[in-house]
Design a protein around this motif. Structure first.
Motif, PDB file in Angstrom:
ATOM      1  N   ALA A  11       0.821  -1.210   0.000  1.00  0.00           N
ATOM      2  CA  ALA A  11       0.000   0.000   0.000  1.00  0.00           C
ATOM      3  C   ALA A  11       0.851   1.256   0.000  1.00  0.00           C
ATOM      4  CB  ALA A  11      -0.934  -0.013   1.210  1.00  0.00           C
ATOM      5  N   ALA A  12       1.913   1.266   0.813  1.00  0.00           N
ATOM      6  CA  ALA A  12       2.780   2.439   0.874  1.00  0.00           C
ATOM      7  C   ALA A  12       3.479   2.673  -0.463  1.00  0.00           C
ATOM      8  CB  ALA A  12       3.809   2.268   1.987  1.00  0.00           C
ATOM      9  N   GLY A  13       3.940   1.596  -1.101  1.00  0.00           N
ATOM     10  CA  GLY A  13       4.616   1.738  -2.386  1.00  0.00           C
ATOM     11  C   GLY A  13       3.688   2.194  -3.491  1.00  0.00           C
ATOM     12  N   GLN A  14       2.482   1.636  -3.536  1.00  0.00           N
ATOM     13  CA  GLN A  14       1.523   2.039  -4.569  1.00  0.00           C
ATOM     14  C   GLN A  14       1.073   3.484  -4.380  1.00  0.00           C
ATOM     15  OE1 GLN A  14      -1.554  -0.399  -6.115  1.00  0.00           O
ATOM     16  NE2 GLN A  14      -0.677  -2.297  -5.361  1.00  0.00           N
ATOM     17  N   THR A  15       0.925   3.909  -3.121  1.00  0.00           N
ATOM     18  CA  THR A  15       0.542   5.295  -2.869  1.00  0.00           C
ATOM     19  C   THR A  15       1.595   6.256  -3.403  1.00  0.00           C
ATOM     20  OG1 THR A  15      -0.698   4.665  -0.889  1.00  0.00           O
ATOM     21  CG2 THR A  15      -0.058   6.963  -1.086  1.00  0.00           C
ATOM     22  N   ALA A  16       2.855   5.933  -3.149  1.00  0.00           N
ATOM     23  CA  ALA A  16       3.937   6.773  -3.658  1.00  0.00           C
ATOM     24  C   ALA A  16       3.943   6.788  -5.189  1.00  0.00           C
ATOM     25  CB  ALA A  16       5.280   6.275  -3.129  1.00  0.00           C
ATOM     26  N   GLY A  17       3.681   5.630  -5.798  1.00  0.00           N
ATOM     27  CA  GLY A  17       3.651   5.565  -7.256  1.00  0.00           C
ATOM     28  C   GLY A  17       2.508   6.360  -7.854  1.00  0.00           C
ATOM     29  N   TYR A  18       1.319   6.266  -7.247  1.00  0.00           N
ATOM     30  CA  TYR A  18       0.178   7.046  -7.722  1.00  0.00           C
ATOM     31  C   TYR A  18       0.442   8.544  -7.608  1.00  0.00           C
ATOM     32  CZ  TYR A  18      -2.715   2.825  -7.856  1.00  0.00           C
ATOM     33  OH  TYR A  18      -3.231   1.595  -8.156  1.00  0.00           O
ATOM     34  N   PHE A  19       1.074   8.929  -6.505  1.00  0.00           N
ATOM     35  CA  PHE A  19       1.357  10.346  -6.298  1.00  0.00           C
ATOM     36  C   PHE A  19       2.276  10.885  -7.391  1.00  0.00           C
ATOM     37  CE2 PHE A  19       4.389  13.471  -4.579  1.00  0.00           C
ATOM     38  CZ  PHE A  19       3.517  14.525  -4.365  1.00  0.00           C
ATOM     39  N   ILE A  20       3.336  10.146  -7.681  1.00  0.00           N
ATOM     40  CA  ILE A  20       4.291  10.601  -8.692  1.00  0.00           C
ATOM     41  C   ILE A  20       3.655  10.624 -10.080  1.00  0.00           C
ATOM     42  CG2 ILE A  20       6.463  10.024  -9.862  1.00  0.00           C
ATOM     43  CD1 ILE A  20       7.440   8.850  -7.207  1.00  0.00           C
TER      44      ILE A  20
END
Length: 325
Positions: A11-20
């Motif tokens: 979840a933390a990794g996907q959130t960072a990816g969506y943000f970028i």
């Protein structure tokens, strides 16, 4: 040992990816720092370099490792499991309740004059929250019953989705005041927190029941079913809204967003041209949006009433039920 924490990292990794990829691009593009072509080229190079690094990495073969044909045959066998068919019903239907609030709200706000760069800024504020929250709820979702987090907060998320209708109904005339952005941020923060909790709970459940012998193949199958559930819901609600709202389009003044009348003509193009001649643009009303949001919230209450016992039963099943014999 730490299988329950896999969903937290995911979840933390996907959130960072969506943000970028989404919010980051909108903010940079709105201020003229980068265009779509340059953005895609840069991340295309990053993706290729990452793939090369993975390809160059050597791993020690395991005696339990499956070759490609064997992995596909096992994947087909997984789909035939009765428990997979049951969980597929949950995954393919749970997102329909929130599709209206999540897929239409931002479009309606933009259509009513809220600047896209400001909406991107509000979304950016959610990123730290959505990265920290998976860590905060890890103890709740990392146990033997991770889906309890979803079933116990599902009605809350359905009720919170009604806030989308309230936000759209109360959009002030431009320029948008600060208090309205505060209200949007507050609602989005609470709503996205519950949504992130549900995502972490589902991923923790996947991690718990997946067969270690199949590794990522089992997880990918479950994720694919879950993604299909969210995508068909989003696409379906967009088509449904367009079908309902296209019959009641309003001609709205481009400068002050005041109503100039209905978009009427022999055809859709003729109605659009007539509206543009008056200095406006054709826009849909809010009644269809409100009906879909409120109807979806009511559907959510029915869904959790029907599915709660199934959710509890599935996570109580022994792990052998999820294995390919």
């Amino acid at each position: 040992k730490n299988v329950g924490l896999g969903s937290t990292v995911n979840a933390a990794g996907q959130t960072a990816g969506y943000f970028i990829s989404f919010t980051g691009f909108l903010v940079l593009n709105s201020y003229g720092f980068i265009g779509l072509r340059g953005f895609l080229q840069f991340w295309g190079v990053v993706f290729l370099l990452s793939a090369v690094c993975v390809l160059a990495t050597k791993e020690k073969p395991s005696p339990d490792t499956l070759n490609v044909p064997e992995a596909y045959m096992q994947a087909i066998s997984v789909l035939k499991l009765p428990v997979i068919r049951e969980v597929a019903v949950l995954l393919l239907t749970r997102g329909a309740v929130f599709a209206a609030a999540e897929s239409l709200t931002q479009l309606r706000l933009l259509d009513k004059g809220v600047p896209k760069q400001h909406m991107a800024g509000v979304s950016a504020l959610m990123t730290p929250l959505n990265m920290v929250l998976p860590v905060m709820v890890a103890k709740w979702t990392g146990g033997s019953r991770p889906m309890h987090a979803l079933s116990s907060t599902y009605p809350m998320r359905a009720v919170l989705s009604i806030g989308a209708a309230a936000l759209v109904a109360t959009v002030p005339s431009p320029p948008i005041p600060l208090w309205y952005y505060a209200a949007v941020t507050l609602w989005l923060g609470i709503y996205s927190s519950v949504g992130t909790l549900h995502f972490v709970a589902v991923m923790a459940f996947f991690n718990r029941v997946s067969d270690p012998l199949l590794g990522g193949t089992y997880m990918t199958l479950l994720n694919t079913i879950g993604n299909l559930g969210s995508k068909w819901s989003s696409s379906g609600i967009l088509y449904l809204f367009d079908f309902l709202a296209s019959r009641n389009r309003q001609c709205v003044d481009v400068k002050n967003h005041s109503a100039l009348g209905l978009c009427m003509g022999e055809s859709k193009d003729a109605a659009t041209a007539a509206c543009e001649a008056l200095g406006g643009r054709c826009a849909v009303g809010d009644s269809e949006f409100h009906a879909l949001v409120l109807g979806s919230a009511a559907l959510g209450m029915v869904w959790i009433w029907v599915m709660r016992s199934r959710i509890n039963r599935l996570q109580e099943l022994p792990l052998e039920k999820w294995r390919v014999s």
